[in-house]
Write a protein that holds these residues in place. Structure first.
Motif, mmCIF file in Angstrom:
data_model
loop_
_atom_site.group_PDB
_atom_site.id
_atom_site.type_symbol
_atom_site.label_atom_id
_atom_site.label_comp_id
_atom_site.label_asym_id
_atom_site.label_seq_id
_atom_site.Cartn_x
_atom_site.Cartn_y
_atom_site.Cartn_z
ATOM 1 N N PRO A 1 0.805 -1.144 0.110
ATOM 2 C CA PRO A 1 0.003 0.045 -0.173
ATOM 3 C C PRO A 1 1.009 1.349 0.048
ATOM 4 O O PRO A 1 1.699 1.138 0.600
ATOM 5 C CB PRO A 1 -0.561 -0.304 1.311
ATOM 6 N N GLN A 2 0.501 2.357 -0.722
ATOM 7 C CA GLN A 2 1.208 3.518 -0.939
ATOM 8 C C GLN A 2 0.171 4.523 -0.844
ATOM 9 O O GLN A 2 -1.021 4.521 -1.140
ATOM 10 C CB GLN A 2 2.187 3.520 -2.135
ATOM 11 N N THR A 3 0.755 5.866 -0.372
ATOM 12 C CA THR A 3 -0.345 7.010 -0.489
ATOM 13 C C THR A 3 -0.641 7.369 -1.903
ATOM 14 O O THR A 3 0.212 7.364 -2.897
ATOM 15 C CB THR A 3 0.603 8.212 -0.036
ATOM 16 N N ASN A 4 -1.982 7.586 -1.611
ATOM 17 C CA ASN A 4 -2.682 7.925 -3.200
ATOM 18 C C ASN A 4 -2.267 9.414 -3.253
ATOM 19 O O ASN A 4 -3.202 10.230 -3.242
ATOM 20 C CB ASN A 4 -4.255 7.665 -2.915
ATOM 21 N N ASP A 5 -1.063 9.703 -3.894
ATOM 22 C CA ASP A 5 -0.829 10.960 -4.426
ATOM 23 C C ASP A 5 -0.925 11.166 -5.933
ATOM 24 O O ASP A 5 -0.277 12.136 -6.447
ATOM 25 C CB ASP A 5 0.557 11.379 -3.785
ATOM 26 N N GLU B 1 -11.405 7.601 -4.227
ATOM 27 C CA GLU B 1 -11.049 8.392 -3.295
ATOM 28 C C GLU B 1 -10.449 7.702 -1.909
ATOM 29 O O GLU B 1 -10.072 8.479 -0.781
ATOM 30 C CB GLU B 1 -12.776 8.667 -2.600
ATOM 31 N N HIS B 2 -10.029 6.439 -2.161
ATOM 32 C CA HIS B 2 -9.087 5.921 -1.112
ATOM 33 C C HIS B 2 -7.930 6.464 -0.816
ATOM 34 O O HIS B 2 -7.264 6.896 -1.805
ATOM 35 C CB HIS B 2 -8.936 4.404 -1.531
ATOM 36 N N PRO B 3 -7.549 6.642 0.311
ATOM 37 C CA PRO B 3 -6.242 7.405 0.670
ATOM 38 C C PRO B 3 -5.002 6.741 0.082
ATOM 39 O O PRO B 3 -3.802 7.215 0.349
ATOM 40 C CB PRO B 3 -6.323 7.615 2.041
ATOM 41 N N PHE B 4 -5.020 5.544 -0.036
ATOM 42 C CA PHE B 4 -3.896 4.736 -0.483
ATOM 43 C C PHE B 4 -4.159 4.027 -1.980
ATOM 44 O O PHE B 4 -5.286 3.850 -2.266
ATOM 45 C CB PHE B 4 -3.631 3.662 0.364
#
Length: 134
Positions: free
Chosen positions: A79-83, A90-93
């Protein structure tokens, strides 16, 4: 003892040993610097979705395996930050496949089709500080 299944909504950066049941909702190839990798949207039974990246080195192994509308058990991913600039979820990762990622149990689980949920243009404009004059 076998690990229990976890929900997409619970995915975070604290660990890499995940086990989820999901459906491939969307799938596309991305060409960058003359190299192609795979990106997908996974959705689970509660309708939560997450963006997935399969790197160049793993594309050949997973491209023919991951089919739109099929369900799978996916384990051991990063899992990695959703940048991502243009977010598909909309998931943060996001999920990044690694050499330890495995996909199994094709179509043994039932997940209904998810409807697309587009963000209104007005929200996009407000988030990016864009002004429109007529």
């Amino acid at each position: 003892m076998a690990r229990s299944f976890e929900k997409i909504a619970k995915i975070n950066e604290r660990k890499e040993l995940w086990k989820i049941i999901m459906k491939v909702h969307h799938k596309w190839n991305v060409l960058s610097n003359n190299k192609e990798h795979l990106e997908l949207i996974f959705v689970n039974v509660d309708g939560t979705n997450i963006h997935v990246v399969v790197p160049i080195a793993l594309k050949a192994a997973f491209d023919s395996v991951l089919v739109i509308n099929n369900t799978y058990i996916v384990t051991n991913f990063l899992p990695q930050t959703n940048d991502i600039m243009f977010k598909t979820s909309e998931h943060p990762f996001i999920i990044r496949f690694t050499v330890g990622t495995s996909v199994s149990d094709i179509n043994k689980h039932e997940i209904s089709r998810k409807n697309l949920n587009f963000k209104p243009f007005s929200d996009i404009i407000l988030e990016n500080g864009i002004t429109i004059s007529y």
